[in-house]
Design an enzyme around this catalytic site. Structure first.
Site, PDB file in Angstrom:
ATOM      1  N   ARG A 160      -2.924  10.912   4.026  1.00  0.00           N
ATOM      2  CA  ARG A 160      -1.994  10.892   4.393  1.00  0.00           C
ATOM      3  C   ARG A 160      -1.184  10.973   3.208  1.00  0.00           C
ATOM      4  O   ARG A 160      -0.424  11.895   3.018  1.00  0.00           O
ATOM      5  CB  ARG A 160      -1.622   9.784   5.279  1.00  0.00           C
ATOM      6  N   ARG A 196      -9.426   0.234   3.723  1.00  0.00           N
ATOM      7  CA  ARG A 196      -8.022   1.320   2.737  1.00  0.00           C
ATOM      8  C   ARG A 196      -7.301   0.921   2.344  1.00  0.00           C
ATOM      9  O   ARG A 196      -6.411   1.165   1.689  1.00  0.00           O
ATOM     10  CB  ARG A 196      -8.143   2.802   3.938  1.00  0.00           C
ATOM     11  N   ASP A 225       3.102   0.225  11.917  1.00  0.00           N
ATOM     12  CA  ASP A 225       2.636  -0.002  11.384  1.00  0.00           C
ATOM     13  C   ASP A 225       1.403  -1.258  12.371  1.00  0.00           C
ATOM     14  O   ASP A 225       0.208  -1.979  11.540  1.00  0.00           O
ATOM     15  CB  ASP A 225       2.419   0.169   9.931  1.00  0.00           C
ATOM     16  N   ARG A 249       0.649  15.187  13.451  1.00  0.00           N
ATOM     17  CA  ARG A 249       1.650  14.314  12.335  1.00  0.00           C
ATOM     18  C   ARG A 249       1.713  15.902  11.131  1.00  0.00           C
ATOM     19  O   ARG A 249       1.759  15.658  10.463  1.00  0.00           O
ATOM     20  CB  ARG A 249       0.838  13.730  11.619  1.00  0.00           C
ATOM     21  N   PRO A 250       2.842  16.238  11.867  1.00  0.00           N
ATOM     22  CA  PRO A 250       3.444  17.911  11.194  1.00  0.00           C
ATOM     23  C   PRO A 250       4.047  17.334   9.901  1.00  0.00           C
ATOM     24  O   PRO A 250       3.989  16.153   9.967  1.00  0.00           O
ATOM     25  CB  PRO A 250       4.750  18.222  11.969  1.00  0.00           C
ATOM     26  N   ILE A 251       4.455  18.298   8.784  1.00  0.00           N
ATOM     27  CA  ILE A 251       4.811  18.247   7.379  1.00  0.00           C
ATOM     28  C   ILE A 251       5.988  19.118   7.939  1.00  0.00           C
ATOM     29  O   ILE A 251       6.728  19.479   6.060  1.00  0.00           O
ATOM     30  CB  ILE A 251       4.330  18.123   6.646  1.00  0.00           C
ATOM     31  N   ASP A 252       6.425  19.600   8.976  1.00  0.00           N
ATOM     32  CA  ASP A 252       7.109  20.648   8.499  1.00  0.00           C
ATOM     33  C   ASP A 252       8.977  20.119   7.959  1.00  0.00           C
ATOM     34  O   ASP A 252       9.546  20.886   7.584  1.00  0.00           O
ATOM     35  CB  ASP A 252       7.921  20.948  10.064  1.00  0.00           C
ATOM     36  N   GLN A 253       8.791  18.297   7.622  1.00  0.00           N
ATOM     37  CA  GLN A 253       9.937  18.263   7.341  1.00  0.00           C
ATOM     38  C   GLN A 253      10.185  18.246   5.725  1.00  0.00           C
ATOM     39  O   GLN A 253      10.733  18.385   3.919  1.00  0.00           O
ATOM     40  CB  GLN A 253      10.735  17.242   8.068  1.00  0.00           C
ATOM     41  N   LYS A 300       1.049  -0.848  -0.154  1.00  0.00           N
ATOM     42  CA  LYS A 300      -0.312   0.306   0.515  1.00  0.00           C
ATOM     43  C   LYS A 300       1.265   1.106   0.040  1.00  0.00           C
ATOM     44  O   LYS A 300       0.881   1.965  -0.522  1.00  0.00           O
ATOM     45  CB  LYS A 300      -1.294  -0.335   1.272  1.00  0.00           C
ATOM     46  N   ASN A 301       1.953   1.183   1.393  1.00  0.00           N
ATOM     47  CA  ASN A 301       2.515   1.944   1.170  1.00  0.00           C
ATOM     48  C   ASN A 301       3.833   3.202  -0.018  1.00  0.00           C
ATOM     49  O   ASN A 301       4.107   3.992  -0.235  1.00  0.00           O
ATOM     50  CB  ASN A 301       2.906   2.608   2.133  1.00  0.00           C
ATOM     51  N   CYS A 358      -4.904   8.446   9.476  1.00  0.00           N
ATOM     52  CA  CYS A 358      -4.892   7.807  10.868  1.00  0.00           C
ATOM     53  C   CYS A 358      -4.435   9.352  12.018  1.00  0.00           C
ATOM     54  O   CYS A 358      -3.348   9.490  11.379  1.00  0.00           O
ATOM     55  CB  CYS A 358      -4.358   6.690  11.143  1.00  0.00           C
TER      56      CYS A 358
HETATM   57  C1  UD1 Z   1       4.542   6.978   6.819  1.00  0.00           C
HETATM   58  C2  UD1 Z   1       3.379   5.555   6.398  1.00  0.00           C
HETATM   59  C3  UD1 Z   1       2.685   5.306   7.794  1.00  0.00           C
HETATM   60  C4  UD1 Z   1       3.389   4.594   8.737  1.00  0.00           C
HETATM   61  C5  UD1 Z   1       4.723   5.318   8.863  1.00  0.00           C
HETATM   62  C6  UD1 Z   1       5.842   5.698  10.139  1.00  0.00           C
HETATM   63  C7  UD1 Z   1       2.537   6.129   4.709  1.00  0.00           C
HETATM   64  C8  UD1 Z   1       1.221   6.961   3.307  1.00  0.00           C
HETATM   65  N1  UD1 Z   1       1.751   6.434   5.648  1.00  0.00           N
HETATM   66  O1  UD1 Z   1       3.735   7.964   7.467  1.00  0.00           O
HETATM   67  O2  UD1 Z   1       1.783   4.139   7.181  1.00  0.00           O
HETATM   68  O3  UD1 Z   1       3.140   4.709   9.927  1.00  0.00           O
HETATM   69  O4  UD1 Z   1       5.363   6.274   7.991  1.00  0.00           O
HETATM   70  O5  UD1 Z   1       6.488   4.246   9.212  1.00  0.00           O
HETATM   71  O6  UD1 Z   1       3.855   5.915   3.573  1.00  0.00           O
HETATM   72  N2  UD1 Z   1       7.194  13.914  11.239  1.00  0.00           N
HETATM   73  C9  UD1 Z   1       7.222  14.814  11.503  1.00  0.00           C
HETATM   74  N3  UD1 Z   1       8.119  15.956  10.730  1.00  0.00           N
HETATM   75  C10 UD1 Z   1       7.387  15.852   9.223  1.00  0.00           C
HETATM   76  C11 UD1 Z   1       6.757  14.251   9.194  1.00  0.00           C
HETATM   77  C12 UD1 Z   1       6.707  13.606  10.132  1.00  0.00           C
HETATM   78  O7  UD1 Z   1       7.413  15.563  13.060  1.00  0.00           O
HETATM   79  O8  UD1 Z   1       7.687  16.697   8.485  1.00  0.00           O
HETATM   80  C13 UD1 Z   1       7.252  13.189  12.655  1.00  0.00           C
HETATM   81  C14 UD1 Z   1       5.933  12.462  12.845  1.00  0.00           C
HETATM   82  O9  UD1 Z   1       5.260  12.836  13.551  1.00  0.00           O
HETATM   83  C15 UD1 Z   1       6.474  10.775  13.041  1.00  0.00           C
HETATM   84  C16 UD1 Z   1       7.752  10.925  12.741  1.00  0.00           C
HETATM   85  O10 UD1 Z   1       7.830  12.005  12.059  1.00  0.00           O
HETATM   86  O11 UD1 Z   1       6.444  11.421  14.906  1.00  0.00           O
HETATM   87  C17 UD1 Z   1       7.049   9.869  11.331  1.00  0.00           C
HETATM   88  O12 UD1 Z   1       6.445  10.238  10.924  1.00  0.00           O
HETATM   89  P1  UD1 Z   1       6.804   9.752   8.796  1.00  0.00           P
HETATM   90  O13 UD1 Z   1       7.988   8.476   8.421  1.00  0.00           O
HETATM   91  O14 UD1 Z   1       7.010  10.806   8.002  1.00  0.00           O
HETATM   92  O15 UD1 Z   1       5.269   8.989   8.689  1.00  0.00           O
HETATM   93  P2  UD1 Z   1       4.045   9.613   7.653  1.00  0.00           P
HETATM   94  O16 UD1 Z   1       5.134   9.651   6.575  1.00  0.00           O
HETATM   95  O17 UD1 Z   1       3.180  10.549   7.930  1.00  0.00           O
END
Ligand code: UD1
Length: 417
Positions: free
Chosen positions: A93, A398, A305, A122-126, A22-23, A117
């Site tokens: 997501r 999903r 997961d 779940r920030p996207i700052d990175q 899926k991912n 979920c």
């Molecule tokens: C992806 C997967 C999800 C899985 C997760 C961890 C997809 C669509 N989803 O989610 O199924 O549970 O990886 O393996 O592939 N973080 C930040 N800033 C950012 C991005 C992330 O602080 O910009 C933090 C998150 O809050 C979390 C950690 O980094 O604590 C890991 O998140 P991330 O690996 O980015 O997960 P997702 O991409 O959301």
């Protein structure tokens, strides 16, 4: 709304074939936007997240055609719309990958803030930090992320947190950029390698995917081609755990056994036998197995997961187990929903302390998200004293293809109503 009904206590036995990941699928579909030609994607799982993304791709102007249930042809050369603002985009997501892909090809995108979920913030700052480092302007207004750039120029980007999404998104934005981009402290999950393999097969120059330094040398354009998606590590793990909780003997096929090492080694510590073949793992479980400690971590650590599914397995282990969530700030909401089963779990911060019980009780359970839903199924497979009814199956659909058909074929008493 459909429900899954399970009469637990049946020992699972036989073979199960695992679908494509899926991912990986939800990243490769947006990645086709970068390709100047036709991408044929094989081993695409037939799940709701893929259907939604396929519709989104069409709304952007891509022409897609299913060759069969698991093969999709995508011609993204016709994409004209760079705005993905639909409600269904904001529920997913993976819609964040549209940002990297549209930015990479058109230097412009507007995408609704991604949902998915709820595991706390779940920030996207990175992701944003990466786009900006490549030369993009990023604005977030009214829950819409707008990215634009005159040019994208390769650079070094150090991720402050190991993020799957940010690693892939920056890779997508950098593939057609000028010069070389280096992502340091990148995530290493199998689906990151899979997205890089897809892009490389279409002419990209990405090295180091699967390590914590990825180098992307920008190319002028990508060409079409055929690509087969990697097997789903999480679906495989879910079936391994389902086998284990029923004291079953199940061969999980069409997988990459190495991707399952963190789970297989835990199983062996617990007294559950795992036999490894080239593309399968056979799980042979006793009804009684030992308690253990598990901590979720980025790959190659134990996957977050699989945390809810594994926690349910530990509810019937001999002794007291600890499950530590090391990736998300709040991924234990589902524990409250397990109460009617008689599971003994209490939460201390990011730890769940799980006291093994003899048996689980059948009850009505509510799936709070995708993997929590899978965990409810696992509880239902072991629970006795009537029928377990799982609500909110939409979350499970999903990410799992025909889950009840696969479990029935292994001998589970499960049906949808
Ligand atoms: C992806 C997967 C999800 C899985 C997760 C961890 C997809 C669509 N989803 O989610 O199924 O549970 O990886 O393996 O592939 N973080 C930040 N800033 C950012 C991005 C992330 O602080 O910009 C933090 C998150 O809050 C979390 C950690 O980094 O604590 C890991 O998140 P991330 O690996 O980015 O997960 P997702 O991409 O959301």
């Amino acid at each position: 709304m459909s429900k899954l009904c399970i009469r637990g206590g049946e020992r699972l036995n036989g073979d199960v074939i695992i679908n494509g990941a899926k991912n990986a699928a939800v990243a490769i579909l947006p990645a086709t936007i970068l390709v100047d030609g036709i991408s044929v994607i094989e081993n695409l799982p037939n799940i709701n997240d893929v259907s939604i993304l396929n519709e989104t791709m069409c709304s952007l102007g891509a022409v897609t055609k299913f060759i069969d249930t698991h093969t999709l042809e995508v011609d993204a050369s016709t994409v004209y719309n760079h705005n993905a603002l639909d409600e269904c985009v904001s529920k997913m997501r993976a819609s964040y990958y549209l940002l990297g892909a549209l930015l990479g090809r058109f230097k412009y995108a507007e995408v609704a803030m991604p949902g998915g979920c709820d595991f706390g913030g779940r920030p996207i700052d990175q992701h944003i930090k990466g786009f900006k480092a490549l030369g993009a302007d990023v604005e977030v207004i009214d829950n819409v992320i707008k990215v634009s750039a005159k040019r994208l120029i390769g650079t070094r980007i150090y991720l402050d947190v190991v993020s799957v999404g940010a690693t892939i998104n920056i890779m997508l934005a950098a593939v057609l950029a000028e010069g070389t981009t280096v992502i340091e402290n990148s995530a290493k999950e199998p689906h990151i390698v899979d997205v890089a393999n897809y892009l490389n097969m279409m002419g990209a120059e990405i090295k180091g995917a699967g390590t914590d330094v990825i180098r992307i040398k920008g190319v002028e354009k990508l060409h079409g081609g055929k690509y087969t998606i990697v097997p789903d590590q999480i679906e495989a793990g879910t079936f391994m755990i389902a086998a284990a909780i029923t004291g079953g003997d199940v061969c999980v096929k069409n997988i990459i056994p190495e991707h399952m090492d963190s789970l297989s080694s835990k199983f062996r510590e617990m007294g559950i036998e795992v036999i490894e073949g080239d593309d399968y793992l056979r799980v042979i479980a006793p009804i009684n197995f030992k308690a253990t400690t598990v901590k979720t971590l980025p790959y190659p650590g134990f996957p977050t997961d699989l945390q809810p599914q594994m926690a349910v397995l530990l509810t019937v282990a001999n002794g007291v187990s600890t499950m530590i969530e090391g990736v998300f700030e709040n991924r234990f909401q589902y524990i409250e929903e397990l109460k009617p089963t008689g599971a003994k779990i209490h939460i201390e911060g990011n730890r769940a302390i799980i006291e093994g019980v003899e048996s689980l009780k059948s009850s009505h359970l509510i799936a709070t998200d995708l993997r929590a839903g899978a965990a409810m199924i696992i509880a239902g497979l072991r629970a006795t004293g009537g029928e377990t009814v799982i609500h909110n199956v939409k979350y499970i659909d999903r990410g799992y293809e025909t889950v009840e058909t696969k479990l029935s074929a292994l001998g589970a008493n499960i049906y949808r109503k």
